[in-house]
Every structure is written in C-alpha cells, then in structure tokens.
Design a protein around this motif. Sequence first.
Motif, mmCIF file in Angstrom:
data_model
loop_
_atom_site.group_PDB
_atom_site.id
_atom_site.type_symbol
_atom_site.label_atom_id
_atom_site.label_comp_id
_atom_site.label_asym_id
_atom_site.label_seq_id
_atom_site.Cartn_x
_atom_site.Cartn_y
_atom_site.Cartn_z
ATOM 1 N N VAL A 1 6.625 7.397 -10.513
ATOM 2 C CA VAL A 1 7.373 7.427 -9.259
ATOM 3 C C VAL A 1 6.378 7.563 -8.122
ATOM 4 N N GLY A 2 6.571 6.798 -7.054
ATOM 5 C CA GLY A 2 5.631 6.831 -5.943
ATOM 6 C C GLY A 2 6.282 7.125 -4.614
ATOM 7 N N PHE A 3 5.550 7.859 -3.780
ATOM 8 C CA PHE A 3 5.966 8.120 -2.397
ATOM 9 C C PHE A 3 4.744 8.032 -1.507
ATOM 10 N N ILE A 4 4.905 7.472 -0.311
ATOM 11 C CA ILE A 4 3.817 7.375 0.671
ATOM 12 C C ILE A 4 4.241 8.089 1.947
ATOM 13 N N ALA A 5 3.452 9.045 2.375
ATOM 14 C CA ALA A 5 3.723 9.765 3.614
ATOM 15 C C ALA A 5 3.177 8.992 4.811
ATOM 16 N N LYS B 1 1.763 -0.165 1.461
ATOM 17 C CA LYS B 1 1.495 0.551 0.209
ATOM 18 C C LYS B 1 2.731 0.584 -0.682
ATOM 19 N N LEU B 2 3.883 0.892 -0.087
ATOM 20 C CA LEU B 2 5.116 0.964 -0.869
ATOM 21 C C LEU B 2 5.474 -0.403 -1.456
ATOM 22 N N ALA B 3 5.262 -1.443 -0.677
ATOM 23 C CA ALA B 3 5.565 -2.790 -1.168
ATOM 24 C C ALA B 3 4.693 -3.138 -2.370
ATOM 25 N N THR B 4 3.413 -2.824 -2.282
ATOM 26 C CA THR B 4 2.507 -3.097 -3.400
ATOM 27 C C THR B 4 2.894 -2.283 -4.620
ATOM 28 N N MET B 5 3.209 -1.005 -4.410
ATOM 29 C CA MET B 5 3.602 -0.147 -5.525
ATOM 30 C C MET B 5 4.858 -0.676 -6.212
ATOM 31 N N GLU B 6 5.824 -1.103 -5.410
ATOM 32 C CA GLU B 6 7.072 -1.616 -5.975
ATOM 33 C C GLU B 6 6.821 -2.909 -6.755
ATOM 34 N N GLU B 7 5.976 -3.775 -6.213
ATOM 35 C CA GLU B 7 5.629 -5.021 -6.900
ATOM 36 C C GLU B 7 4.960 -4.753 -8.248
ATOM 37 N N CYS B 8 4.274 -3.624 -8.334
ATOM 38 C CA CYS B 8 3.526 -3.290 -9.554
ATOM 39 C C CYS B 8 4.347 -2.469 -10.553
ATOM 40 N N GLY B 9 5.630 -2.329 -10.302
ATOM 41 C CA GLY B 9 6.504 -1.671 -11.266
ATOM 42 C C GLY B 9 6.675 -0.185 -11.083
ATOM 43 N N ILE B 10 6.139 0.357 -9.992
ATOM 44 C CA ILE B 10 6.312 1.776 -9.704
ATOM 45 C C ILE B 10 7.675 1.972 -9.038
ATOM 46 N N ASP C 1 -6.587 3.079 -1.584
ATOM 47 C CA ASP C 1 -6.661 3.693 -2.913
ATOM 48 C C ASP C 1 -5.345 3.574 -3.679
ATOM 49 N N GLU C 2 -4.235 3.738 -2.972
ATOM 50 C CA GLU C 2 -2.943 3.666 -3.658
ATOM 51 C C GLU C 2 -2.672 2.269 -4.201
ATOM 52 N N GLU C 3 -3.036 1.230 -3.416
ATOM 53 C CA GLU C 3 -2.836 -0.136 -3.882
ATOM 54 C C GLU C 3 -3.716 -0.452 -5.093
ATOM 55 N N ILE C 4 -4.948 0.027 -5.067
ATOM 56 C CA ILE C 4 -5.857 -0.179 -6.199
ATOM 57 C C ILE C 4 -5.276 0.465 -7.457
ATOM 58 N N CYS C 5 -4.771 1.677 -7.305
ATOM 59 C CA CYS C 5 -4.172 2.382 -8.432
ATOM 60 C C CYS C 5 -2.921 1.662 -8.919
#
Length: 293
Positions: free
Chosen positions: A234-238, A265-274, A217-221
Amino acid sequence: MAILIDRNTRVLTQGITGKTGMFHTRLCREYAFGNECFVGGVTPGKGGQNFEGVPIFDSVAEARRETGANASVIYVPPPYAAAAIDEAVEAGIELVICITEGIPVRDMIQTRYRMRGKSTLLVGPNCPGVITPGQLKIGIMPGHIHQPGPIGVVSRSGTLTYEAVGQLRELGLGQSSCVGIGGDPVNGMKHLEVMQRFNDDPATEAVIMVGEIGGSDEEICARWIKEHMTKPVVGFIAGMTAPPGKRMGHAGAIISGGQGTAQEKLATMEECGIKITRNPAEMGRTLQALLRG
C-alpha cells in the motif's frame, strides 16, 4: 525474523551525554530487550564515565572493540553529525542510524562519498529510526504504539510512520519492522533497499510504503516492486497540495522543475501494482482491505 535489528543487536549511542541522547537512550533501554542491547555510549573526552550503567568511551573504535557493538545511533548536533557517521563507518559498525536533523547537505555529500565501498548501512539522517516491535527500538519513535505482527512499514516521514502504525494497531495488525528512512535529500537507505529486505523476510506479509514529494526514489522503488515484489504493498505520498519550488518540512521535499510531484509518484505507483490511497487516514484500512482480497 526481522530486518536490520532484533534482540541480538548491540547498540552504541553517539552523543550519549547530550540531553537528547540521554533521554532517548533511556527510553530505548526501557523498551523490550533494550537494556541488554544498548551496550555503550560515545562522547569524546568523557571516556571512563557511564550513563545509568552504560559505559562511555572516547571513540567508536574503542567502544566497538570493548563491547562488540554492531549498530550505532547518532544524536550528535548538526555541525558534527556527519563526522560522527564517518567515525562509525571507519570503525566498521554494520548499521548506523542518524537521528540528527539539519546536517548541512555538503557534509552529507562528502560522507556518502567516503562510504563508497564500505559495508555499513546508513539509515537517515533526519529520521525517527528503526523498530522491531517486541524486540528493540533504536530511535525516537513511541514504542507503546507498536506491536509485533506481519506488516512492514517504510517511510520518509516520521510522523506518518507513527500514523500508519497507529492505524494498524487499531485494526489489530502488528508490524514486523518499521523503518524511517528520513526526509533529507542526501541520505542512506532508500525505499528500494528496505523493500528488498521486506520481500526477503518471511515474517513480513505486506508493506505500507510512505513517500513524499521531491526526488524519484519512490518511482524507482515502485518499478522494482512491479518486477520483483511477491507481497502486497500500500502506498501513500505526502504533499498533494505542495506548490513547486517550496520546501515542505523536509529538506528533500521539494518539487523541482515540475518533477517529484505527489500526483506523478502516485500515478507511477498505481501503474506498478501498488494499492494507493490519497488519504493518510486510510492507510491502515486500505491495507486491511487488500489483505482480505
């Protein structure tokens, strides 16, 4: 402005005569405009009674008809909670927030199937609820740590929701709305649906997004954020140290087949500008730094 709930929302408590339902209904009524917003309760067989002045009905349909309620919060025990969601959906309740933890996955699969084509929004289950600070809280979050402001918060973890809010408060940053979507594998609203509403909300200037291991779900978002989001996130993954195949707290927090890891998840979020942080104690300061440019 607010997303999902505000002082004009009218709320039913399903399971209002149980210990948990009574306790949290009382606290929610004591918060901001809660006394006006909580208009009824539902416990089959106890219709005609009341809880501290709140009328109790035998069914959601009757309660909605008599009170005009458009939201429901569920504190019904796990074996019956999915049926409580079904009843609220069939009665036409617009927003259902299910706090109950431990609902059998099979029950939730059936409930989500029955919800197809319905207009009801479901938050949870196994979630802390939703709060629009200074207006209304529906759920179990501690109201006193929240303050009105421009930051949206969406999280799979209740505890980390409170952590993010506490950090924002220390920095003088209030929240527009906070949504705990819950950590079960089969649930209602996802990060994406909440993020879309924050993006459309003129009162929200930035968002903290908290996820967990397990699922996608986080990657889709994150991919939607890259293409459409106009506000900083800003994103954080537990679950950075979670071993594959071991459930960590929430039923949905499990790495399966090497997928759903925090690192992925963090890698995808960072790639997407988060703007990501790997330290849960830095969520607030990371957001503050992002706003300062």
